[in-house]
Design a protein around this motif. Structure first.
Motif, short mmCIF file in Angstrom:
data_model
loop_
_atom_site.label_atom_id
_atom_site.label_comp_id
_atom_site.label_asym_id
_atom_site.label_seq_id
_atom_site.Cartn_x
_atom_site.Cartn_y
_atom_site.Cartn_z
N LEU A 292 0.83 -1.21 0.00
CA LEU A 292 0.00 0.00 0.00
C LEU A 292 0.86 1.25 0.00
CD1 LEU A 292 -2.94 -0.92 2.42
CD2 LEU A 292 -2.77 -1.23 -0.05
N ALA A 293 1.96 1.23 0.75
CA ALA A 293 2.87 2.37 0.74
C ALA A 293 3.50 2.55 -0.65
CB ALA A 293 3.96 2.18 1.80
N ASN A 298 3.82 5.78 -5.70
CA ASN A 298 3.70 5.88 -7.15
C ASN A 298 2.43 6.62 -7.58
OD1 ASN A 298 5.89 4.18 -8.75
ND2 ASN A 298 5.49 3.12 -6.81
N ARG A 299 1.89 7.42 -6.66
CA ARG A 299 0.75 8.29 -6.92
C ARG A 299 -0.48 7.52 -7.41
NH1 ARG A 299 4.79 11.29 -9.43
NH2 ARG A 299 3.78 11.32 -11.45
N VAL A 300 -0.69 6.34 -6.82
CA VAL A 300 -1.85 5.51 -7.10
C VAL A 300 -2.65 5.36 -5.81
CG1 VAL A 300 -2.63 3.20 -7.76
CG2 VAL A 300 -0.72 4.25 -8.97
N LYS A 305 -7.29 -0.53 -5.38
CA LYS A 305 -6.48 -1.69 -5.70
C LYS A 305 -6.82 -2.86 -4.77
CE LYS A 305 -4.29 0.24 -9.07
NZ LYS A 305 -4.42 -0.26 -10.46
N VAL A 306 -6.59 -4.08 -5.28
CA VAL A 306 -6.94 -5.29 -4.54
C VAL A 306 -5.69 -5.92 -3.94
CG1 VAL A 306 -8.10 -7.53 -4.63
CG2 VAL A 306 -8.78 -5.71 -6.21
N LEU A 307 -5.76 -6.26 -2.66
CA LEU A 307 -4.77 -7.14 -2.06
C LEU A 307 -5.42 -8.52 -1.90
CD1 LEU A 307 -3.07 -5.04 0.79
CD2 LEU A 307 -2.49 -5.18 -1.64
N ARG A 326 -9.13 -3.17 6.04
CA ARG A 326 -10.39 -2.69 5.44
C ARG A 326 -10.43 -1.16 5.47
NH1 ARG A 326 -15.40 -4.34 9.36
NH2 ARG A 326 -14.44 -4.01 11.40
N GLY A 327 -11.00 -0.63 4.38
CA GLY A 327 -11.07 0.81 4.20
C GLY A 327 -9.83 1.39 3.56
N ARG A 328 -8.74 0.64 3.55
CA ARG A 328 -7.49 1.13 2.97
C ARG A 328 -7.30 0.64 1.54
NH1 ARG A 328 -3.18 -1.05 7.08
NH2 ARG A 328 -1.76 0.18 5.78
N CYS A 329 -7.99 -0.45 1.16
CA CYS A 329 -7.87 -1.03 -0.17
C CYS A 329 -9.03 -2.00 -0.35
CB CYS A 329 -6.54 -1.78 -0.32
SG CYS A 329 -6.35 -3.14 0.86
N LEU A 330 -9.10 -2.63 -1.52
CA LEU A 330 -10.03 -3.73 -1.74
C LEU A 330 -9.35 -5.02 -1.28
CD1 LEU A 330 -11.26 -2.70 -5.31
CD2 LEU A 330 -12.32 -2.16 -3.11
#
Length: 394
Positions: A292-293, A298-300, A305-307, A326-330
Motif C-alpha cells: 500500500l505504501a 507511485n501516486r496511485v 487496488k486489490v490485495l 479494510r477501508g485502505r484497499c479492496l
C-alpha cells in the motif's frame, strides 16, 4: 475414479495455458513433486496413483464443458478449439520410489509446457485422495462438518464482517473430491454473498459460482528461460500477461523473487495497469502495509487496488487481515487446506513445482524460507545475485 472432468482444476491453469498457446507453444518444461510433511510413506500407493493417472489421461473436454469455457470473456475462441482436441498423455509423467528409500516418491513431469501444464493440480488431488482413502478409510466426517459449520458461523455472524468475503482455493490439497464439493456447497449455502467463488472450475460450473484465479509461480519462473536477460524476466512476464489479457485478470503475484525485488520491477506503469497483487509468502501484514505504501509512492490511490491473500489462511487469520486493511484497499481471501482438508487427520503439505524450462534451471525465492525448490544451487546463487536477494530469503 478421482478426477472425472478436466475442468476439475484451478482456473489459473487455463489462463496461463492460453498464454502458453499464444506466446510460448514450443517451450519445454520439467516439474517435480515434493512432500514437505515428514515421515509420510507414499510408496505403497504408487500403483494406485499410476492407475488414477491412466484414467486422468483418458479424459477429454466435453462439448458442454467447452461451451462453458466460451462464456468467459477472457478466453479466446482458438484456445477453446485447441482444448477440444486436447488430451493429457501419461508418457510425460514418471512415478517411482525415491532413490533414498525413505518412503518418499518421485513424480517428474517432462515435456511441452502446453501439454503438461494441466497435470499439476489433478495429480496433487490424486495423491491426496489415494493417501487418505488408504490411511483413514471409514473416517466419520461428522467432525469435519462441525468444524466447517463453526467457520461459517464465525465469519457470517460476527458483527461488522459482512463485507469480508472468502473464496475456496483448496483443490490441490483436498481430502477428497466429494468432500470439497460438500464444503463449497455448504459455504455457498451458509455464507451467501460472503463466498466470492472458487478456484475450481468444475465446482464453479456445477454450483453456479464465480471461478477465480489469474497466474501462478510457474508462469514467472518460466520467464527466467523465456524472456530477455534474467534481470528483466519478471517485467517480461508481466508485460506478456498484459499483452494477452489487455487489463483483464489483473492480479500480479509478488513473491517469486521476494517482495523487495517485485516492487523494484512493479513501477508506476504496472501499479496503474494491474488491478492488484497477491500475497503467498512471508508476513501478510507487513507485506500489505508495504504494498500500500508503494502504491502511494507511485501516486496511485490504494483504495481502488486489490490485495489478495492466499498463504495458509484460516478464518480467524482472514478476519484479522480484514480488520487491519479494510477501508485502505479492496480485499480478497483465498482459503485452501483449512477448508478442504480439516476433517481430523493431518493434511499433507505436497507441491509440484517447475524446476526447468527449455533445458535450464528455474526457481523461486519467496519471502518464506523452505518454499524454494531447485536442483541447481549454483543457479540459485546466481539468481540471488541478479535480483539482489539476501541469503536468508527463500
Amino acid at each position: 475414479m478421482i478426477i472425472e472432468s478436466l475442468l476439475d482444476t484451478d482456473l489459473y491453469k487455463f489462463s496461463m495455458m492460453q498464454v502458453v498457446l499464444h506466446q510460448y507453444p514450443a517451450a519445454q518444461v520439467e516439474y517435480r513433486f515434493k512432500c514437505r510433511t515428514p515421515g509420510i510413506d507414499l510408496v505403497p500407493y504408487i500403483d494406485e496413483i499410476r492407475g488414477e493417472l491412466k484414467t486422468l489421461c483418458q479424459l477429454r473436454f466435453t462439448p458442454d464443458e467447452l461451451d462453458y469455457l466460451r462464456t468467459w470473456r477472457f478466453i479466446k475462441s482458438d484456445f477453446v478449439d485447441f482444448l477440444g482436441l486436447f488430451q493429457l498423455n501419461e508418457k510425460y509423467v514418471d512415478i517411482a520410489p525415491a532413490a533414498a528409500g525413505n518412503g518418499e516418491i518421485e513424480i517428474r513431469i517432462r515435456g511441452p509446457w502446453l501439454h503438461t501444464i494441466l497435470f499439476e493440480v489433478p495429480l496433487l488431488a490424486i495423491v491426496n485422495e489415494v493417501y487418505f482413502r488408504n490411511t483413514s478409510a471409514g473416517l466419520d466426517l461428522g467432525e469435519g462438518r462441525r468444524r466447517l459449520q463453526a467457520k461459517i458461523a464465525l465469519l457470517r455472524d460476527t458483527p461488522d464482517y459482512g463485507g469480508c468475503k472468502i473464496a475456496d482455493y483448496g483443490t490441490r490439497r483436498r481430502y477428497s473430491r466429494r468432500w470439497q464439493e460438500e464444503v463449497v456447497t455448504a459455504l455457498r449455502d451458509g455464507l451467501g454473498a460472503q463466498l466470492a467463488g472458487t478456484s475450481n472450475v468444475w465446482l464453479a460450473r456445477k454450483l453456479d459460482l464465480t471461478p477465480l484465479g489469474t497466474l501462478a509461480h510457474e508462469y514467472l519462473q518460466a520467464h527466467q528461460a523465456l524472456g530477455p536477460r534474467l534481470r528483466d524476466s519478471q517485467v517480461a512476464a508481466l508485460e506478456a500477461w498484459a499483452k494477452e489479457y489487455r487489463g483483464d485478470l489483473g492480479i500480479a503475484l509478488s513473491d517469486v523473487y521476494g517482495l523487495d525485488a517485485f516492487l523494484r520491477d512493479f513501477d508506476m506503469y504496472f501499479c496503474k495497469l494491474f488491478d492488484g497483487t497477491r500475497h503467498d509468502s512471508g508476513d501478510p501484514f507487513a507485506w500489505g502495509d508495504k504494498v500500500l505504501a508503494h502504491y502511494c509512492a507511485n501516486r496511485v490511490d490504494p483504495r481502488g487496488k486489490v490485495l489478495v491473500f492466499s498463504d495458509g489462511l484460516d478464518i480467524p487469520k482472514v478476519m484479522q487481515l480484514y480488520e487491519h486493511f479494510r477501508g485502505r484497499c479492496l480485499l480478497a481471501f483465498g482459503v485452501g487446506t483449512n477448508l478442504t482438508n480439516d476433517v481430523g487427520p493431518v493434511p499433507l503439505n505436497i507441491v509440484i513445482k517447475m524446476i526447468r524450462c527449455n533445458g535450464q534451471p528455474v526457481a523461486k525465492l519467496s519471502d518464506s524460507p523452505g518454499k524454494n525448490m531447485c536442483e541447481d544451487e549454483k543457479y540459485v546463487a546466481y539468481l540471488r545475485q541478479v535480483f539482489d536477494i539476501p541469503a536468508s530469503q527463500g
